[in-house]
Scaffold this motif. Structure first.
Motif, PDB file in Angstrom:
ATOM      1  N   VAL A 184       8.245  -5.021  14.176  1.00  0.00           N
ATOM      2  CA  VAL A 184       7.393  -6.125  14.640  1.00  0.00           C
ATOM      3  C   VAL A 184       8.152  -7.423  14.399  1.00  0.00           C
ATOM      4  N   ARG A 185       8.412  -8.186  15.455  1.00  0.00           N
ATOM      5  CA  ARG A 185       9.280  -9.367  15.367  1.00  0.00           C
ATOM      6  C   ARG A 185       8.474 -10.605  14.955  1.00  0.00           C
ATOM      7  N   VAL A 186       8.224 -10.709  13.668  1.00  0.00           N
ATOM      8  CA  VAL A 186       7.515 -11.859  13.111  1.00  0.00           C
ATOM      9  C   VAL A 186       8.534 -12.782  12.464  1.00  0.00           C
ATOM     10  N   PRO A 187       8.466 -14.104  12.693  1.00  0.00           N
ATOM     11  CA  PRO A 187       9.388 -15.021  12.019  1.00  0.00           C
ATOM     12  C   PRO A 187       9.332 -14.875  10.508  1.00  0.00           C
ATOM     13  N   GLU A 188      10.436 -15.099   9.848  1.00  0.00           N
ATOM     14  CA  GLU A 188      10.563 -14.897   8.408  1.00  0.00           C
ATOM     15  C   GLU A 188       9.494 -15.649   7.631  1.00  0.00           C
ATOM     16  N   GLU A 189       9.186 -16.904   8.054  1.00  0.00           N
ATOM     17  CA  GLU A 189       8.253 -17.727   7.283  1.00  0.00           C
ATOM     18  C   GLU A 189       6.813 -17.232   7.375  1.00  0.00           C
ATOM     19  N   ASN A 190       6.501 -16.342   8.315  1.00  0.00           N
ATOM     20  CA  ASN A 190       5.136 -15.845   8.476  1.00  0.00           C
ATOM     21  C   ASN A 190       4.961 -14.415   7.979  1.00  0.00           C
ATOM     22  N   ARG A 191       6.029 -13.804   7.472  1.00  0.00           N
ATOM     23  CA  ARG A 191       5.966 -12.376   7.160  1.00  0.00           C
ATOM     24  C   ARG A 191       5.064 -12.069   5.969  1.00  0.00           C
ATOM     25  N   LEU A 192       5.033 -12.926   4.975  1.00  0.00           N
ATOM     26  CA  LEU A 192       4.174 -12.668   3.822  1.00  0.00           C
ATOM     27  C   LEU A 192       2.717 -12.577   4.247  1.00  0.00           C
ATOM     28  N   LEU A 193       2.240 -13.533   5.026  1.00  0.00           N
ATOM     29  CA  LEU A 193       0.846 -13.536   5.471  1.00  0.00           C
ATOM     30  C   LEU A 193       0.540 -12.293   6.292  1.00  0.00           C
ATOM     31  N   PRO A 223      -9.503  -8.429 -10.491  1.00  0.00           N
ATOM     32  CA  PRO A 223     -10.654  -8.904 -11.282  1.00  0.00           C
ATOM     33  C   PRO A 223     -10.468 -10.298 -11.883  1.00  0.00           C
ATOM     34  N   GLU A 224      -9.234 -10.754 -12.033  1.00  0.00           N
ATOM     35  CA  GLU A 224      -8.979 -12.060 -12.645  1.00  0.00           C
ATOM     36  C   GLU A 224      -8.747 -13.170 -11.627  1.00  0.00           C
ATOM     37  N   VAL A 225      -8.743 -12.827 -10.328  1.00  0.00           N
ATOM     38  CA  VAL A 225      -8.313 -13.803  -9.322  1.00  0.00           C
ATOM     39  C   VAL A 225      -9.253 -15.000  -9.247  1.00  0.00           C
ATOM     40  N   GLU A 226     -10.573 -14.761  -9.224  1.00  0.00           N
ATOM     41  CA  GLU A 226     -11.515 -15.873  -9.069  1.00  0.00           C
ATOM     42  C   GLU A 226     -11.420 -16.862 -10.230  1.00  0.00           C
ATOM     43  N   ASP A 227     -11.043 -16.384 -11.418  1.00  0.00           N
ATOM     44  CA  ASP A 227     -10.865 -17.290 -12.560  1.00  0.00           C
ATOM     45  C   ASP A 227      -9.617 -18.161 -12.385  1.00  0.00           C
ATOM     46  N   ARG A 228      -8.651 -17.674 -11.636  1.00  0.00           N
ATOM     47  CA  ARG A 228      -7.412 -18.431 -11.438  1.00  0.00           C
ATOM     48  C   ARG A 228      -7.565 -19.518 -10.369  1.00  0.00           C
ATOM     49  N   LEU A 229      -8.444 -19.288  -9.400  1.00  0.00           N
ATOM     50  CA  LEU A 229      -8.532 -20.184  -8.249  1.00  0.00           C
ATOM     51  C   LEU A 229      -9.673 -21.178  -8.439  1.00  0.00           C
ATOM     52  N   THR A 276      -9.246 -13.432  -1.786  1.00  0.00           N
ATOM     53  CA  THR A 276      -8.994 -13.009  -3.165  1.00  0.00           C
ATOM     54  C   THR A 276      -8.149 -11.743  -3.212  1.00  0.00           C
ATOM     55  N   TRP A 277      -8.439 -10.789  -2.315  1.00  0.00           N
ATOM     56  CA  TRP A 277      -7.608  -9.586  -2.264  1.00  0.00           C
ATOM     57  C   TRP A 277      -6.203  -9.922  -1.771  1.00  0.00           C
ATOM     58  N   GLY A 278      -6.105 -10.823  -0.788  1.00  0.00           N
ATOM     59  CA  GLY A 278      -4.788 -11.229  -0.310  1.00  0.00           C
ATOM     60  C   GLY A 278      -3.975 -11.885  -1.408  1.00  0.00           C
ATOM     61  N   GLU A 300       0.376 -11.603  -5.276  1.00  0.00           N
ATOM     62  CA  GLU A 300       0.846 -11.643  -6.657  1.00  0.00           C
ATOM     63  C   GLU A 300       1.590 -10.352  -7.017  1.00  0.00           C
ATOM     64  N   ALA A 301       1.115  -9.220  -6.509  1.00  0.00           N
ATOM     65  CA  ALA A 301       1.796  -7.950  -6.757  1.00  0.00           C
ATOM     66  C   ALA A 301       3.166  -7.901  -6.080  1.00  0.00           C
ATOM     67  N   LEU A 302       3.371  -8.744  -5.070  1.00  0.00           N
ATOM     68  CA  LEU A 302       4.662  -8.817  -4.386  1.00  0.00           C
ATOM     69  C   LEU A 302       5.664  -9.698  -5.125  1.00  0.00           C
ATOM     70  N   GLY A 303       5.309 -10.151  -6.313  1.00  0.00           N
ATOM     71  CA  GLY A 303       6.240 -10.957  -7.095  1.00  0.00           C
ATOM     72  C   GLY A 303       5.732 -12.360  -7.370  1.00  0.00           C
ATOM     73  N   GLY A 304       4.430 -12.478  -7.661  1.00  0.00           N
ATOM     74  CA  GLY A 304       3.877 -13.783  -8.015  1.00  0.00           C
ATOM     75  C   GLY A 304       3.825 -14.765  -6.869  1.00  0.00           C
ATOM     76  N   ARG A 305       3.478 -14.302  -5.665  1.00  0.00           N
ATOM     77  CA  ARG A 305       3.483 -15.147  -4.466  1.00  0.00           C
ATOM     78  C   ARG A 305       2.070 -15.472  -3.987  1.00  0.00           C
ATOM     79  N   GLY A 306       1.096 -15.458  -4.899  1.00  0.00           N
ATOM     80  CA  GLY A 306      -0.281 -15.695  -4.517  1.00  0.00           C
ATOM     81  C   GLY A 306      -0.510 -17.061  -3.901  1.00  0.00           C
ATOM     82  N   ASN A 307       0.017 -18.121  -4.527  1.00  0.00           N
ATOM     83  CA  ASN A 307      -0.164 -19.472  -3.989  1.00  0.00           C
ATOM     84  C   ASN A 307       0.530 -19.628  -2.648  1.00  0.00           C
TER      85      ASN A 307
END
Length: 266
Positions: free
Chosen positions: A25-34, A209-215, A226-228, A233-240
């Motif tokens: 799937v040809r998605v630009p690099e900057e959009n791949r995480l989403l 379970p801890e996500v809502e406390d962080r945001l 929240t699941w995203g 975050e599981a992908l290496g702390g990339r939640g923000n």
């Protein structure tokens, strides 16, 4: 419920690589995480999932990208569907798939947009049992909606707010291959992709379970967000980074909505 068009998943490969999705799937690099996070959330039950709107110029492989995502999430012998001619048949189509992939749309009427919004937010849709009586059948729509189009198919802001837009790059002529070759490579890569997806979900389940406390605040489609965030975050702390991409995607959809509105263009 299961239906005869649905097919089994292959056995997932432990320690697989979900990023191999972008080999097909040809998605630009900057959009791949989403995009990757949005696809992985399709495996999370009992939450509202935004529609995945796949767009791009002619020759960008929109229908093929839909087929690939569909076969990862909800393998089926009926991969792509057309919008039913009768609006009242749409709930039945949605109820027969975990992921409904509607191909090659040019526009949605207001009635279709409203129905899709209700399906996305978990509404129970009603369908008449027989035209000769007044009995109604309640149809629970359980899954995810994806559709492909060259440009925006609706000017309804409520549908745009419930959509993740995936914009594809055009495929250069020298990089085009036959579908037979690509599907063979994809089927070989699918166990690794699925294994990576499930590994990430296991990690995200510990984080969630801890996500809502962080945001401090949550965007629209809060359960998805929240699941995203947990998956990112599981992908290496990339939640923000995921949240910024998600809110930026909504802004892009609004800009596209205004661009195709003749009043705002004037």
């Amino acid at each position: 419920r299961t239906f005869n068009h649905q097919q089994p998943q292959p056995d997932p490969l432990p320690s697989g690589d979900p990023w191999r999705l972008f080999d097909f799937v040809r998605v630009p690099e900057e959009n791949r995480l989403l995009v990757l996070v949005a696809v992985i959330t399709c495996f999370i039950p009992r939450i509202n999932h935004p529609a995945l709107a796949i767009s791009g110029p002619q020759g960008s492989g929109k229908s093929f990208a839909q087929s690939v995502i569909k076969q990862i999430v909800d393998p089926s012998s009926m991969v792509l569907s057309m919008m039913p001619r009768k609006v009242e048949e749409l709930p039945l189509l949605l109820s027969r798939n975990h992921m409904t992939a509607i191909d090659n749309q040019s526009s949605f009427t207001g009635e279709i947009a409203d129905l899709l919004c209700a399906a996305i937010t978990g509404g129970v849709l009603e369908k008449r049992v027989l035209h000769t009586d007044s009995d109604m059948l309640a149809v629970k729509v359980p899954g995810v909606i994806t559709y492909s189009a060259i440009t925006s198919v609706s000017d309804r802001p409520d549908l745009h707010e419930r959509t993740v837009r995936i914009v594809l790059d055009r495929i250069p002529p020298q990089e085009r291959r036959t579908e037979r070759v690509i599907w063979k490579e994809f089927n070989a890569a699918l166990p690794s992709i699925l294994g990576g997806v499930f590994d990430l979900i296991v990690k995200a389940m510990r984080i969630h379970p801890e996500v809502e406390d962080r945001l401090h605040e949550l965007p629209r489609m809060a359960d998805f967000a929240t699941w995203g965030y947990a998956i990112a975050e599981a992908l290496g702390g990339r939640g923000n980074e995921f949240l910024q991409a998600y809110t930026g995607n909504a802004s892009m959809a609004t800009a596209d909505l205004l661009e195709h509105n003749t009043f705002f263009s004037a």
